[in-house]
Write a protein that holds these residues in place. Structure first.
Motif, PDB file in Angstrom:
ATOM      1  N   GLN A  25      43.507  31.439  26.317  1.00  0.00           N
ATOM      2  CA  GLN A  25      43.831  31.286  28.203  1.00  0.00           C
ATOM      3  C   GLN A  25      44.927  30.803  27.953  1.00  0.00           C
ATOM      4  OE1 GLN A  25      40.235  28.606  28.319  1.00  0.00           O
ATOM      5  NE2 GLN A  25      42.013  27.206  29.523  1.00  0.00           N
ATOM      6  N   ASN A  28      46.520  33.859  29.630  1.00  0.00           N
ATOM      7  CA  ASN A  28      46.253  34.049  30.611  1.00  0.00           C
ATOM      8  C   ASN A  28      46.428  33.389  31.649  1.00  0.00           C
ATOM      9  OD1 ASN A  28      43.637  35.628  32.296  1.00  0.00           O
ATOM     10  ND2 ASN A  28      42.870  34.127  32.371  1.00  0.00           N
ATOM     11  N   LEU A  29      46.257  32.151  31.567  1.00  0.00           N
ATOM     12  CA  LEU A  29      46.710  31.638  32.742  1.00  0.00           C
ATOM     13  C   LEU A  29      48.472  31.756  33.497  1.00  0.00           C
ATOM     14  CD1 LEU A  29      45.522  27.780  31.923  1.00  0.00           C
ATOM     15  CD2 LEU A  29      44.574  29.954  33.563  1.00  0.00           C
ATOM     16  N   CYS A  32      48.952  34.747  35.078  1.00  0.00           N
ATOM     17  CA  CYS A  32      48.327  34.532  36.854  1.00  0.00           C
ATOM     18  C   CYS A  32      48.922  34.788  37.534  1.00  0.00           C
ATOM     19  CB  CYS A  32      47.695  33.545  36.758  1.00  0.00           C
ATOM     20  SG  CYS A  32      46.031  34.489  35.235  1.00  0.00           S
ATOM     21  N   GLU A  36      45.239  34.364  41.529  1.00  0.00           N
ATOM     22  CA  GLU A  36      44.502  34.456  40.454  1.00  0.00           C
ATOM     23  C   GLU A  36      44.672  33.330  39.136  1.00  0.00           C
ATOM     24  OE1 GLU A  36      46.183  39.275  39.520  1.00  0.00           O
ATOM     25  OE2 GLU A  36      46.690  37.374  38.491  1.00  0.00           O
ATOM     26  N   GLU A  40      40.821  31.411  38.810  1.00  0.00           N
ATOM     27  CA  GLU A  40      40.420  30.345  37.826  1.00  0.00           C
ATOM     28  C   GLU A  40      40.448  28.723  37.655  1.00  0.00           C
ATOM     29  OE1 GLU A  40      40.370  32.176  34.515  1.00  0.00           O
ATOM     30  OE2 GLU A  40      40.491  34.024  34.557  1.00  0.00           O
ATOM     31  N   ARG A  43      37.241  28.777  39.327  1.00  0.00           N
ATOM     32  CA  ARG A  43      35.769  29.183  38.139  1.00  0.00           C
ATOM     33  C   ARG A  43      35.300  28.261  37.005  1.00  0.00           C
ATOM     34  NH1 ARG A  43      35.887  30.268  33.115  1.00  0.00           N
ATOM     35  NH2 ARG A  43      38.231  30.757  33.283  1.00  0.00           N
TER      36      ARG A  43
END
Length: 452
Positions: A25, A28-29, A32, A36, A40, A43
Motif C-alpha cells: 500500500q 502504491n501511494l 500515485c 490517483e 485512493e 475510497r
C-alpha cells in the motif's frame, strides 16, 4: 532395466523479499499521481468511519503558500474573482458541424441527411458510410436515392475540420491535402495524394517500392512524406466531451539565498486525520475489534501519506541540487542525471525514486515539467564533463535557428559547430538527435525553401 528413485530432504537458507500488504500500500501511494491519490483517499474515507479530511492546514503551510505565491506571481496575470463570468461550455464537434451546415444554402432535405451523417461520426471523426443501410432505416415513402446520400457526404466533407466524414484513413488524409493544397508545390501535393494509397508500404519504410510505384525520386518521396506527417489522422481529436485537464505542480522550485530549493505545493497536500469525536467515544467505551482495526488502518494511512510527502520532497530537493544550472539557464544547461545517482544520494532503491517521480510535476522558471524530465543520459564534452542529450539538442535548435535558409548546415557542419562549443560528439549522433527533433536533412530543408 531397474529404475531407482531416491528422495532426500535438505535444509538451506535463502533471502526472499516479501511485500506485506502495508508495504504494498505504501508503494502504491508513492507512485500515485495527485488525481490517483485523491481517489485512493476518497475510497479510504468511504470505507473507514474513523477517517476524515483535515480542512485546517497548519500555519506553517499557510505561510509557505503565501511565500511561494508571492515568488511566482506574475504582475500582468489576471486575478480570478467571484464576479468573473464562468468559462463557456466547450462546443461539441456536432455543434461545430451543425453550425456550418446552417450557413449553407442546402435544402431542408439535404440538411436533414447531413444531420444524420453527423450523428454517426465516430470518435475520430470518420464515418462508416453505407447509403443502403441508411435508407433501410428511414421510411420508404421518402424515396431517398443513393446519389442524395453521396451529395450529403460531399457537403459534410467540405466542413471544418478538414478530413471530417472520411470513410478511411487514406481518404481522411486526401481530404486534408486538398483542403491545404496551397501549402505545398503542385508536384509535392500530387505525390502526397498518391502516397495516401500506399500507407502500408509507407509505414514499413519500403522506399524503393514506393519510388517505383509513384514514379518519383527519393527526395520527392521524402517531401511528400513530410507533407503527410503534418496532417491529423484524427481530425475530431480537438473536440471532446471531457473537461480540459490542467496540470497543477506537486513541487515548487524557488530561489533562496543559498540557491534553488524545492517545496511541496501545500495546495495539493492531502491531509486526513482520525475523527477526534469518534476517538473520544472509543476511549470512553469498550471498543470492539472492528473499530480497533479501523483505527489501526487510519493511523497507518496517515503515516504512509506522511512518508510519501517526505520521500517526494527529498527526491525533489536532490534534483534541485543537481539541476541548479537548468533552473538558472534552461534546458541547454540540463545536467546528466540517472535514477541510480539520486538513489545512492538518498540511500533509497532506484525503484523508489522511479515511483516518487512518476506523474509528479514541478513548477520551474521554464514552465511545468514532469520530474522524470530532469533525468537524462550524458555525453562527454571536451572538458571531460558530461552534458545531457537534451542540453545538446537545445544547443542544436539554437544553431539551426541561426543558419542561413539558403545555405542550411549539414550534419558534418553541425558536428563542427557543436565541437566549438565543447560538445564533441560523432556525426551520426548529431544525425540521430536531428531526426529525434523532427528536422529533415540540409538538402530537404533547402528544397523546402526553394519550392515554397
Amino acid at each position: 532395466m531397474n529404475i531407482r528413485t531416491q528422495a532426500s530432504l535438505e535444509l538451506g537458507q535463502h533471502q526472499q523479499l516479501v511485500l506485506t500488504p502495508q508495504l504494498r500500500q505504501a508503494l502504491n501511494l508513492l507512485q500515485c499521481s495527485t488525481q490517483e491519490l485523491d481517489l485512493e483517499i476518497a475510497r479510504a474515507l468511504t470505507e473507514n468511519p474513523l477517517l476524515q479530511r483535515d480542512e485546517t492546514p497548519p500555519e506553517a503551510a499557510s505561510a509557505q503558500a503565501e511565500m511561494l505565491e508571492h515568488r511566482w506571481a506574475q504582475p500582468t496575470s489576471r486575478t480570478v474573482t467571484d464576479d468573473m463570468p464562468e468559462s463557456p461550455a466547450a462546443q461539441s464537434l456536432a455543434d461545430h458541424l451543425l453550425q456550418q451546415l446552417h450557413t449553407t444554402r442546402a435544402s431542408a432535405r439535404d440538411q436533414a441527411l447531413v444531420t444524420l451523417l453527423i450523428g454517426d461520426l465516430d470518435e475520430h471523426g470518420r464515418l462508416d458510410f453505407d447509403p443502403a443501410a441508411y435508407t433501410a432505416v428511414l421510411p420508404s415513402s421518402l424515396g431517398i436515392e443513393d446519389e442524395e446520400w453521396q451529395t450529403a457526404l460531399r457537403l459534410l466533407q467540405s466542413f471544418d475540420p478538414a478530413g471530417i466524414g472520411a470513410r478511411s484513413l487514406s481518404e481522411c488524409l486526401r481530404l486534408q491535402l486538398r483542403a491545404r493544397a496551397a501549402e505545398w508545390p503542385a508536384a509535392v501535393l500530387a505525390t502526397a495524394l498518391q502516397l495516401t494509397r500506399h500507407l502500408e508500404d509507407l509505414a514499413a519504410g519500403r522506399w524503393a517500392k514506393l519510388c517505383a510505384a509513384l514514379a518519383c525520386d527519393r527526395d520527392q518521396l521524402e517531401l511528400a512524406r513530410q507533407a503527410i506527417l503534418r496532417l491529423d489522422p484524427h481530425p475530431a481529436s480537438a473536440w471532446t466531451d471531457e473537461a480540459p485537464a490542467y496540470i497543477v505542480p506537486d513541487i515548487l522550485f524557488y530561489h533562496a539565498a543559498s540557491g534553488w530549493q524545492a517545496s511541496l505545493n501545500p495546495a495539493l497536500e492531502p491531509r486526513v486525520r482520525v475523527d477526534p469525536d469518534l476517538l473520544a467515544q472509543m476511549e470512553d467505551t469498550t471498543t470492539g475489534p472492528v473499530l480497533r482495526e479501523s483505527l489501526q488502518q487510519a493511523r497507518l494511512l496517515i503515516a504512509q501519506l506522511g512518508q510519501r510527502r517526505h520521500t517526494i520532497l527529498r527526491v525533489a530537493e536532490c534534483i534541485a541540487v543537481h539541476q541548479q544550472a537548468f533552473l538558472d539557464h534552461g534546458q541547454a544547461a540540463l545536467r546528466p542525471l540517472v535514477l541510480r545517482e539520486v538513489a545512492q544520494a538518498l540511500g533509497l532503491h532506484e525503484s523508489t525514486i522511479s515511483r516518487a517521480t512518476r506523474l509528479k510535476y514541478a513548477q520551474t522558471p521554464w514552465g511545468v515539467c514532469e520530474l522524470k524530465c530532469f533525468f537524462a543520459t550524458g555525453v562527454q564534452t571536451d572538458t571531460g564533463e558530461d552534458a545531457s542529450a537534451q542540453a545538446i539538442q537545445a544547443v542544436m535548435r539554437r544553431l539551426l535557428a541561426a543558419e542561413q535558409p539558403e545555405k542550411p548546415w549539414s550534419d558534418a557542419r553541425l558536428t563542427t559547430l557543436l565541437a566549438e562549443q565543447g560538445f564533441v560528439i560523432a556525426r551520426r549522433t548529431v544525425a540521430k538527435y536531428r531526426e529525434a527533433m523532427g528536422i529533415p536533412v540540409a538538402s530537404l530543408r533547402k528544397k523546402r525553401l526553394s519550392s515554397a
